[in-house]
Write a protein that holds these residues in place. Sequence first.
Motif, short mmCIF file in Angstrom:
data_model
loop_
_atom_site.label_atom_id
_atom_site.label_comp_id
_atom_site.label_asym_id
_atom_site.label_seq_id
_atom_site.Cartn_x
_atom_site.Cartn_y
_atom_site.Cartn_z
N PRO A 1 3.02 17.09 99.57
CA PRO A 1 2.82 17.86 98.33
C PRO A 1 1.70 17.27 97.50
N LYS A 2 0.91 18.13 96.88
CA LYS A 2 -0.19 17.68 96.04
C LYS A 2 0.35 17.35 94.64
N THR A 3 1.07 16.25 94.57
CA THR A 3 1.65 15.83 93.30
C THR A 3 1.13 14.45 92.94
N PHE A 4 1.25 14.11 91.67
CA PHE A 4 0.80 12.81 91.21
C PHE A 4 1.62 11.69 91.86
N THR A 5 2.93 11.92 92.02
CA THR A 5 3.80 10.92 92.65
C THR A 5 3.37 10.67 94.09
N SER A 6 3.04 11.74 94.81
CA SER A 6 2.58 11.60 96.19
C SER A 6 1.28 10.81 96.25
N ASP A 7 0.37 11.06 95.30
CA ASP A 7 -0.89 10.32 95.24
C ASP A 7 -0.65 8.84 94.98
N VAL A 8 0.29 8.54 94.10
CA VAL A 8 0.60 7.14 93.79
C VAL A 8 1.07 6.41 95.04
N ILE A 9 1.89 7.06 95.84
CA ILE A 9 2.40 6.45 97.07
C ILE A 9 1.25 6.19 98.05
N VAL A 10 0.37 7.17 98.20
CA VAL A 10 -0.76 7.02 99.12
C VAL A 10 -1.67 5.87 98.68
N VAL A 11 -2.03 5.85 97.42
CA VAL A 11 -2.91 4.80 96.89
C VAL A 11 -2.24 3.43 97.02
N ALA A 12 -0.95 3.36 96.73
CA ALA A 12 -0.22 2.10 96.83
C ALA A 12 -0.23 1.56 98.27
#
Length: 391
Positions: free
Chosen positions: A139-150
């Motif tokens: 999903p294109k969500t901010f939470t998903s982005d945080v996980i990827v970046v982390a």
Amino acid sequence: MQERKSALQQLDLSLLFFLFVLMCISLLAIYSAGNSAQYSADPSYFVQRQIIWFAVGTIIMLGAMVVDYEVFKNFSIWIYGVSMILLVAVHFAGIEVNGAQRWIGLPNVFTFQPSEFVKIFMIITLAHLLYTITKVPRPKTFTSDVIVVAKILGVGLPPFALILIQPDLGTALVIFFIMVIMILMAGVTFRMIGLLTTIAVSAVTFLVWMHNNAYNVFIQIIKPHQLDRIYAWLDPQENIAGEGYQLYQAMQGIGAGRLYGSGFMEGVKSQSGDLPEIHTDFIFTIIAEEFGFLGATILIIVYFLLLYRMVIIAFTCNNTFGTYIVAGVIGLFVFQIFQNIGMTIGVVPITGLALPFVSYGGSALVTNMLAVGLVLNVNIRTKHYMFGEDD
């Protein structure tokens, strides 16, 4: 329907041609450097050794093309482990040269710089990580982005920190830039990009504040010699007696080249011995002084064409793992080219990064040839379809 081509037919001859042109430019510039006053004892010493390194690098490049790059997915954890072991070994058993502990081996016999090879290891590791993240739609969500970046930072920051404490700021920045490229390739939202940019700007601002208000703590993060290079970058003439000397001499030489240059082996700065390490970090000065603006422009155009061919390979590759590998290699070269040329003309501080395929060197040259081998590996194993891809 798949259009079958042999590995030889798939080989990108244009990329190899541009690489050959860079090799020729390198040998000319290094031979000129070897005839300067500081190396006049044996003018051909460096160019002879560079030819050997090109031969070794070519063998490594061909070797990197033999094994299907898909195999690296099965060993990415081991590759990452080897990276960490090498960097820890440098910390405890490395050879110190000019205040930096970056090399492993036997002094005056054989040494290599593990951090150079870690660049390639990190590209493979992060490419596999990104492949596992993106192979399933998220999903294109901010939470998903945080996980990827982390996840990307969790893999990239440990080697980044180990290289930074050697100290080797230039190579550490290369690792950081590769992480940035992988984050962008992950398709994070503009909101995440904005947040990361804000964090980066805030970190720089905080370092400036520490420099002015907590200097004793600041120099534990930025070493004194690195700070001197920043001072020299900001005002080379004011610091000409110290770290600003190299930058001032380099800029004088580049300016003296004007449009057509002073002629092969006729550069005042490049032949006088006034510029230390001119065959390595400051090789661009020779090219710009002796071949002028036109010669420097031709070099940059060749780099652009080399990178353009890699971009085409990345776009035509129908395997995301291969695309991520090529993207990482492009990021590797883009940063090193920009940093090296930029530091000789005063755009960025001096970090000691070599100019890819042109500067004299062993570990760096072999690493860059290995990177090209990976790109060619991806290209020769890319499947082409006459009527679209198979499901």
